[in-house]
Design an enzyme around this catalytic site. Structure first.
Site, mmCIF file in Angstrom:
data_model
loop_
_atom_site.group_PDB
_atom_site.id
_atom_site.type_symbol
_atom_site.label_atom_id
_atom_site.label_comp_id
_atom_site.label_asym_id
_atom_site.label_seq_id
_atom_site.Cartn_x
_atom_site.Cartn_y
_atom_site.Cartn_z
ATOM 1 N N GLY A 180 0.818 -1.216 0.000
ATOM 2 C CA GLY A 180 0.000 0.000 0.000
ATOM 3 C C GLY A 180 0.846 1.257 0.000
ATOM 4 N N GLY A 182 -0.230 4.380 0.245
ATOM 5 C CA GLY A 182 -1.026 5.514 0.742
ATOM 6 C C GLY A 182 -0.280 6.225 1.871
ATOM 7 C CD GLU A 203 -1.002 1.867 -4.470
ATOM 8 O OE1 GLU A 203 -0.888 2.037 -3.249
ATOM 9 O OE2 GLU A 203 -2.107 1.665 -5.027
ATOM 10 C CG HIS A 321 -8.068 17.521 10.050
ATOM 11 N ND1 HIS A 321 -6.989 16.684 10.038
ATOM 12 C CD2 HIS A 321 -8.303 17.836 8.765
ATOM 13 C CE1 HIS A 321 -6.589 16.511 8.787
ATOM 14 N NE2 HIS A 321 -7.389 17.194 7.992
ATOM 15 C CG HIS A 444 12.319 37.904 2.130
ATOM 16 N ND1 HIS A 444 12.373 36.876 1.215
ATOM 17 C CD2 HIS A 444 13.590 38.358 2.292
ATOM 18 C CE1 HIS A 444 13.636 36.729 0.820
ATOM 19 N NE2 HIS A 444 14.390 37.608 1.467
HETATM 20 C C1 LIG Z 1 -0.636 5.289 11.699
HETATM 21 C C2 LIG Z 1 -1.734 6.307 11.533
HETATM 22 C C3 LIG Z 1 -1.407 7.639 11.362
HETATM 23 C C4 LIG Z 1 -2.403 8.588 11.209
HETATM 24 N N1 LIG Z 1 -2.032 9.891 11.043
HETATM 25 C C5 LIG Z 1 -2.986 10.833 10.901
HETATM 26 C C6 LIG Z 1 -2.629 12.200 10.772
HETATM 27 O O1 LIG Z 1 -1.458 12.560 10.799
HETATM 28 N N2 LIG Z 1 -3.630 13.112 10.633
HETATM 29 C C7 LIG Z 1 -4.942 12.750 10.594
HETATM 30 O O2 LIG Z 1 -5.805 13.611 10.453
HETATM 31 N N3 LIG Z 1 -5.310 11.456 10.723
HETATM 32 C C8 LIG Z 1 -4.370 10.491 10.884
HETATM 33 N N4 LIG Z 1 -4.745 9.191 11.050
HETATM 34 C C9 LIG Z 1 -6.189 8.860 11.024
HETATM 35 C C10 LIG Z 1 -6.834 9.201 12.371
HETATM 36 O O3 LIG Z 1 -6.181 8.500 13.387
HETATM 37 C C11 LIG Z 1 -8.302 8.843 12.327
HETATM 38 O O4 LIG Z 1 -8.907 9.461 11.225
HETATM 39 C C12 LIG Z 1 -9.005 9.314 13.604
HETATM 40 O O5 LIG Z 1 -8.430 8.725 14.737
HETATM 41 C C13 LIG Z 1 -10.488 8.984 13.546
HETATM 42 O O6 LIG Z 1 -11.088 9.438 14.699
HETATM 43 P P1 LIG Z 1 -12.433 8.804 15.266
HETATM 44 O O7 LIG Z 1 -12.759 9.632 16.469
HETATM 45 O O8 LIG Z 1 -13.425 8.674 14.203
HETATM 46 O O9 LIG Z 1 -12.069 7.309 15.703
HETATM 47 P P2 LIG Z 1 -10.865 6.628 16.486
HETATM 48 O O10 LIG Z 1 -9.756 7.561 16.714
HETATM 49 O O11 LIG Z 1 -10.590 5.358 15.776
HETATM 50 O O12 LIG Z 1 -11.482 6.321 17.910
HETATM 51 C C14 LIG Z 1 -12.504 5.407 18.099
HETATM 52 C C15 LIG Z 1 -12.512 4.979 19.556
HETATM 53 O O13 LIG Z 1 -13.700 4.258 19.818
HETATM 54 C C16 LIG Z 1 -13.418 3.194 20.699
HETATM 55 N N5 LIG Z 1 -14.487 2.199 20.558
HETATM 56 C C17 LIG Z 1 -14.819 1.472 19.464
HETATM 57 N N6 LIG Z 1 -15.917 0.719 19.695
HETATM 58 C C18 LIG Z 1 -16.285 0.979 20.983
HETATM 59 C C19 LIG Z 1 -17.334 0.531 21.791
HETATM 60 N N7 LIG Z 1 -18.282 -0.297 21.339
HETATM 61 N N8 LIG Z 1 -17.380 0.984 23.065
HETATM 62 C C20 LIG Z 1 -16.452 1.852 23.540
HETATM 63 N N9 LIG Z 1 -15.450 2.322 22.802
HETATM 64 C C21 LIG Z 1 -15.363 1.911 21.526
HETATM 65 C C22 LIG Z 1 -12.062 2.717 20.221
HETATM 66 O O14 LIG Z 1 -11.427 1.970 21.239
HETATM 67 C C23 LIG Z 1 -11.366 4.050 19.921
HETATM 68 O O15 LIG Z 1 -10.689 4.533 21.058
HETATM 69 C C24 LIG Z 1 -3.769 8.205 11.228
HETATM 70 C C25 LIG Z 1 -4.107 6.868 11.428
HETATM 71 C C26 LIG Z 1 -3.108 5.931 11.585
HETATM 72 C C27 LIG Z 1 -3.491 4.508 11.815
#
Ligand SMILES: Cc1cc2nc3c(=O)[nH]c(=O)nc-3n(C[C@H](O)[C@H](O)[C@H](O)COP(=O)(O)OP(=O)(O)OC[C@H]3O[C@@H](n4cnc5c(N)ncnc54)[C@H](O)[C@@H]3O)c2cc1C
Length: 466
Positions: A180, A182, A203, A321, A444
């Site tokens: 991948g 990405g 990829e 974000h 600048h």
């Molecule tokens: C390696 C990596 C690097 C990244 N870098 C970036 C970056 O630089 N910038 C960026 O914008 N995005 C980045 N992302 C993406 C970003 O992490 C996600 O888009 C973001 O975390 C999504 O937020 P969310 O609140 O939707 O869910 P998540 O952050 O996934 O949080 C969901 C939470 O819900 C909890 N949960 C799930 N089911 C249940 C349940 N039934 N009961 C209780 N708790 C539950 C989980 O345990 C988790 O803590 C990256 C992702 C990865 C993997």
């Protein structure tokens, strides 16, 4: 216990939604199944990956660039356990910060797996097997995502790994094979390439970071090749096997011939999948689409009008974000306000070096839409600030409407692109023209002058320094 609103999941979508709900006077509960708050982003995503990107960048500069700056270092080496330890302490400080914010905003945090018993009753099962049930007038599903996998790959999480394990390696791989090209694959590939690993990226598509403007992918590929990353585009992975400490990845190249890659680690980075396991969606009749994402309307409401969903678990870019904006949106909508999100102006960033950052339409999208546009580009190598730091790779490319000059897309590959893109977001939010930016004073010497110059280039080809 009775809440006005409950948020299930404490990632950037969930915890931000909780804060905004509390600010708006709602009695708020946050449910998280793990012991630390912050979700993927803080624990195994944005923050730890940036911590390792920074550490590896320091090493890379010391190894490859300090001498040219007139700095001599003897006995340079990588202490991987220390690098991981520092990353862990960044993560724990950041997640502790969320605990503080929950207390400050008087949000009740319930640790355990949250699920729907019915549309107003939430059940929380903690790891001691204890069940806590409470009622909630409204609920926000913010359960995020998990790494996706191919059906024929067995992730043993030791040698065949995802990004989560790649953030915890105790030694630098000899040869890391990444499936991948990405954002996640390239960021973590950069970390290990800088630390001395051989890195191969396989990829399926014919370019890397395929969702971004094509110029960015091409330029980034050229830059990453310079630090030793090898790319195998238009290769379809057909198998992954492990024997002891060796991993073999087989793929079909574009001619249909089988190619074999031998390495000591294989990271599967083909994207992420919405996560709804154990939520009890069936108890409330909420459906998911073909990709497993919770279906929502334009107000992020599910088929139950008191239950909303935000972030990675619904459609759209999987970005922290974007999840945060949706968290704020739902809190304000639930409070009777009329919020708005402009999805076209959610920037995307790749934290490689050079960084890549984009907002608005890509050139390919404008062509497909049939929009008449003009482009302006400016290379960092023509910029005094970039030459002073020797960060001369990359360019700023702006796309503006041919008739009105309104900015339609800004794509930056270069030093500090991640921070520079904010100017483009503000400009586009206010529907600025390329000439508007071109006429504003930019300090600048700064990298942001490249943005002004690219806008000048789009304005009747008036760039000053090329
Ligand atoms: C390696 C990596 C690097 C990244 N870098 C970036 C970056 O630089 N910038 C960026 O914008 N995005 C980045 N992302 C993406 C970003 O992490 C996600 O888009 C973001 O975390 C999504 O937020 P969310 O609140 O939707 O869910 P998540 O952050 O996934 O949080 C969901 C939470 O819900 C909890 N949960 C799930 N089911 C249940 C349940 N039934 N009961 C209780 N708790 C539950 C989980 O345990 C988790 O803590 C990256 C992702 C990865 C993997």
């Amino acid at each position: 216990m009775k809440y006005d609103i409950t948020i299930i999941g404490s990632g950037p979508g969930g915890y931000v939604a909780a804060i905004r709900c509390a600010q708006l006077g709602m009695k708020t509960a946050l449910v998280e199944k793990y012991s630390t708050l912050g979700g993927t982003c803080l624990n195994v995503g944005c923050i730890p990956s940036k911590a390792l990107l920074d550490s590896s960048e320091h090493y890379h500069n010391a190894h490859k660039r300090f001498e040219e700056h007139g700095i001599k270092i003897n006995d340079l080496g990588v202490d991987m356990p220390q690098m991981i330890k520092r990353k862990d302490s960044v993560v724990s400080q950041t997640t502790a910060g969320i605990d503080y914010l929950m207390k400050k905003n008087k949000i009740d945090v319930h640790h355990g797996l949250g699920s729907f018993q019915d549309k107003n009753t939430i059940k929380v099962l903690n790891d001691k097997g204890e069940v806590n049930t409470f009622t909630s007038a409204k609920t926000i599903i913010a359960t995020g995502s998990k790494p996706a996998n191919l059906p024929f790959i067995e992730l043993d999480k030791e040698r065949v790994i995802t990004s989560t394990e790649a953030l915890n390696l105790q030694k630098v791989p000899d040869h890391l094979i990444i499936i991948g090209g990405g954002v996640i694959g390239l960021e973590l590939g950069s970390v290990y390439a800088r630390l001395g690993a051989k890195v191969s990226v396989i990829e399926y598509m014919d370019n890397i970071i395929p969702t971004m403007d094509r110029t960015m992918g091409k330029d980034l590929q050229r830059s990453l090749k310079k630090i030793g990353v090898k790319f195998y585009l238009q290769h379809k992975v057909t198998g992954v096997s492990r024997s002891e400490d060796q991993v073999t990845v087989t793929a079909e190249d574009k001619k249909g011939q089988t190619v074999e890659f031998l390495g000591d680690y294989c990271m599967v980075a083909i994207g992420r999948k919405a996560y709804t396991e154990g939520l009890g969606l069936e108890n409330v009749g909420i459906t998911t689409d073909k990709q497993g994402r919770v279906e929502v309307n334009e107000h992020l409401q599910t088929s139950q009008d008191n239950i909303f969903a935000i972030g990675d678990v619904i459609k759209g870019a999987m970005l922290a974000h974007k999840a945060e904006e949706e968290g704020v949106y739902v809190a304000e909508y639930a409070a009777g306000q009329k919020p708005h999100i402009n999805y076209n102006l959610i920037p995307g960033v790749v934290y490689t070096w050079p960084e890549v950052a984009s907002v608005g339409y890509t050139e390919e999208q404008l062509k497909e839409k049939g929009t008449a546009y003009k482009t302006g580009a400016f290379p960092f190598k023509a910029l005094g600030r970039a030459r002073a730091s020797m960060d001369i790779e990359g360019q700023v490319k702006v796309l503006a409407d041919k008739q009105t000059d309104e900015l339609l897309g800004v794509h930056i590959i270069g030093p500090r692109a991640a921070d520079m893109i904010a100017e483009a977001v503000i400009a586009m939010e206010y529907r600025a023209s390329a000439e508007d930016i071109a006429r504003m004073s930019h300090a600048h010497p700064t990298y942001t002058e490249a943005m002004k110059e690219a806008c000048l280039a789009a304005t009747e080809d008036r760039a000053l320094h090329v």
